[in-house]
Design a protein around this motif. Structure first.
Motif, mmCIF file in Angstrom:
data_model
loop_
_atom_site.group_PDB
_atom_site.id
_atom_site.type_symbol
_atom_site.label_atom_id
_atom_site.label_comp_id
_atom_site.label_asym_id
_atom_site.label_seq_id
_atom_site.Cartn_x
_atom_site.Cartn_y
_atom_site.Cartn_z
ATOM 1 N N UNK A 49 32.460 51.190 54.288
ATOM 2 C CA UNK A 49 33.241 50.397 55.245
ATOM 3 C C UNK A 49 32.815 48.937 55.221
ATOM 4 N N UNK A 50 31.521 48.670 55.126
ATOM 5 C CA UNK A 50 31.048 47.279 55.062
ATOM 6 C C UNK A 50 31.613 46.587 53.830
ATOM 7 N N UNK A 51 31.565 47.262 52.697
ATOM 8 C CA UNK A 51 32.000 46.637 51.442
ATOM 9 C C UNK A 51 33.509 46.468 51.370
ATOM 10 N N UNK A 52 34.245 47.256 52.162
ATOM 11 C CA UNK A 52 35.708 47.123 52.182
ATOM 12 C C UNK A 52 36.163 46.058 53.175
ATOM 13 N N UNK A 53 35.278 45.612 54.057
ATOM 14 C CA UNK A 53 35.636 44.645 55.102
ATOM 15 C C UNK A 53 35.542 43.223 54.560
ATOM 16 N N UNK B 232 22.828 46.115 52.054
ATOM 17 C CA UNK B 232 22.149 46.073 50.757
ATOM 18 C C UNK B 232 20.752 46.664 50.864
ATOM 19 N N UNK B 233 20.082 46.406 51.967
ATOM 20 C CA UNK B 233 18.756 46.980 52.183
ATOM 21 C C UNK B 233 18.845 48.505 52.251
ATOM 22 N N UNK B 234 19.843 49.006 52.988
ATOM 23 C CA UNK B 234 20.016 50.459 53.107
ATOM 24 C C UNK B 234 20.312 51.088 51.746
ATOM 25 N N UNK B 235 21.196 50.452 50.981
ATOM 26 C CA UNK B 235 21.562 51.021 49.680
ATOM 27 C C UNK B 235 20.426 50.877 48.671
ATOM 28 N N UNK C 290 15.377 52.845 40.011
ATOM 29 C CA UNK C 290 14.860 51.528 40.379
ATOM 30 C C UNK C 290 15.805 50.396 39.978
ATOM 31 N N UNK C 291 16.534 50.575 38.885
ATOM 32 C CA UNK C 291 17.435 49.514 38.433
ATOM 33 C C UNK C 291 18.562 49.299 39.449
ATOM 34 N N UNK C 292 19.169 50.396 39.908
ATOM 35 C CA UNK C 292 20.227 50.266 40.909
ATOM 36 C C UNK C 292 19.678 49.710 42.209
ATOM 37 N N UNK C 293 18.495 50.194 42.612
ATOM 38 C CA UNK C 293 17.882 49.686 43.849
ATOM 39 C C UNK C 293 17.666 48.185 43.752
ATOM 40 N N UNK C 294 17.133 47.727 42.634
ATOM 41 C CA UNK C 294 16.825 46.301 42.474
ATOM 42 C C UNK C 294 18.083 45.446 42.556
ATOM 43 N N UNK D 179 26.879 57.444 43.486
ATOM 44 C CA UNK D 179 27.677 57.110 42.296
ATOM 45 C C UNK D 179 29.136 57.435 42.485
ATOM 46 N N UNK D 180 29.422 58.625 43.024
ATOM 47 C CA UNK D 180 30.823 59.030 43.182
ATOM 48 C C UNK D 180 31.549 58.170 44.215
ATOM 49 N N UNK D 181 30.792 57.551 45.128
ATOM 50 C CA UNK D 181 31.408 56.667 46.136
ATOM 51 C C UNK D 181 31.560 55.241 45.617
ATOM 52 N N UNK D 182 31.172 54.997 44.371
ATOM 53 C CA UNK D 182 31.284 53.647 43.813
ATOM 54 C C UNK D 182 30.220 52.698 44.331
ATOM 55 N N UNK D 183 29.066 53.232 44.743
ATOM 56 C CA UNK D 183 28.005 52.407 45.316
ATOM 57 C C UNK D 183 26.838 52.212 44.330
#
Length: 379
Positions: free
Chosen positions: A139-143, A154-157, A167-171, A370-374
């Motif tokens: 919802x945040x990314x769609x707003x 971003x911190x949560x993800x 670690x690569x995705x986290x970074x 991944x399936x949610x596009x995050x």
């Protein structure tokens, strides 16, 4: 009723200066000034200025009853939810923020709605609720773009991908969050993001050591020190008590048991009282391990026995599986050191089962994200 501010709090961030200027310019529009004052009180909260924030929020709650407005009430619900979150890591926080979210959506307050989604994503991570995390992050990314909400989500993800051991995705999410926080001049958000990133790195080191796997050396301690230096520079942190506990965990891994025990003895009681019961059990086991290694075997045995009962509460669907595994693994070490072979074997077996559950949870989180596009931040 007057909307004059509570005792002045001077923070050095650009966001604080911006809010002060906006409040001054809105003096002729009390309704607008009150909403901005709630936002400033939230900033005070995030810098650890609880007393000043509480005084200001009490005043604004009284104003809201005299001059009712949906926008002010919604912002106050967010503020009270965050007060609960910072003081007890839960304690009704999620419900208050959900209420703010519902009111913001009804009133068309897109910015507030997005901020609520971001905080709800953060709380979903803390509660290990991957479905809720995905819902609110999406919802945040769609707003419409909002730097404050972007930095928080971003911190949560970033932590979610760290939990999934990618670690690569986290970074990539941490870096995106830093850019958003810097754009707003929000030093409190940057400090929180730095702490969260360092916390997840420290946990990886600790869990690798407990699982008997090769991992990074605790040289990351220098990074933990840098959090305190940054907090001091920007005017304080909402969770200053947590940094010593990170240091204690890493010192324990490093084998510096006397120093680790001193930090745990000094800071663990307050942290558990403030709501860290979810991870407190494994930290109790760490302290028992430190005592077992410094010769205080009687207290080590008593504390290990207590922690062995604490772990029975780690049975909810959203419990911290990695912490449960860490607790059992540490207890196995303590009991082995105390020549309790049967108890050591029992907790060693429980640790192996919990590590297997943790690995399954990591795979689930990676798949859901991944399936949610995050997988990666927006460009």
């Amino acid at each position: 009723m007057s909307v004059s501010a509570a005792a002045p709090v001077k923070l050095r961030s650009r966001l604080a200066q911006k809010l002060d200027a906006e409040i001054a310019s809105a003096a002729a529009v009390p309704a607008r000034a009150a909403v901005l004052q709630v936002q400033r009180a939230i900033l005070w909260l995030r810098h650890g200025r609880e007393a000043e924030a509480r005084e200001e929020l009490n005043r604004l709650q009284a104003r809201a009853l005299v001059h009712p407005r949906v926008d002010l009430a919604a912002w106050l619900h967010l503020a009270e939810g965050l007060t609960a979150y910072f003081s007890a890591f839960g304690g009704g926080a999620r419900e208050r923020i959900r209420r703010a979210h519902v009111m913001a959506a009804a009133a068309g307050l897109k910015g507030l709605q997005s901020m609520c989604d971001a905080w709800l994503a953060q709380m979903a991570f803390v509660e290990r609720d991957i479905d809720s995390l995905v819902t609110h992050a999406t919802a945040v990314l769609a707003a419409p773009a909002d730097n404050g909400a972007a930095c928080r989500v971003a911190s949560a993800l970033g932590m979610a991908w760290d939990l999934a051991q990618d670690e690569a995705s986290a970074s990539s999410w941490y870096a995106w969050g830093r850019r958003a926080g810097s754009a707003d001049g929000d030093d409190a958000a940057l400090a929180a993001l730095l702490y969260n990133q360092m916390q997840m790195r420290a946990l990886r080191i600790r869990h690798a050591a407990l699982a008997g796997e090769p991992g990074e050396a605790p040289a990351v301690l220098l990074g933990v020190d840098s959090i305190g230096h940054f907090d001091d520079a920007v005017g304080g942190s909402a969770r200053a008590d947590l940094t010593p506990l990170l240091r204690a965990q890493l010192l324990t891994v490093q084998g510096d048991f006397a120093a680790a025990a001193a930090l745990l003895e000094a800071h663990l009681p307050e942290a558990i009282a403030a709501g860290l019961a979810r991870t407190g059990g494994s930290l109790l086991a760490d302290l028992a391990w430190c005592w077992a290694n410094t010769g205080d075997t009687t207290r080590a045995r008593a504390l290990a026995d207590q922690a062995a009962v604490e772990v029975l509460a780690e049975d909810s669907p959203h419990c911290d599986l990695d912490e449960r595994a860490a607790l059992h693994a540490r207890l196995a070490q303590v009991y082995a050191r105390l020549n309790e072979a049967g108890l050591a074997a029992r907790h060693g077996d429980a640790a192996q089962a919990a590590w297997a559950d943790d690995a399954a949870q990591r795979r689930l989180w990676a798949a859901r994200l991944s399936s949610a596009g995050l997988g990666t931040p927006p460009r």
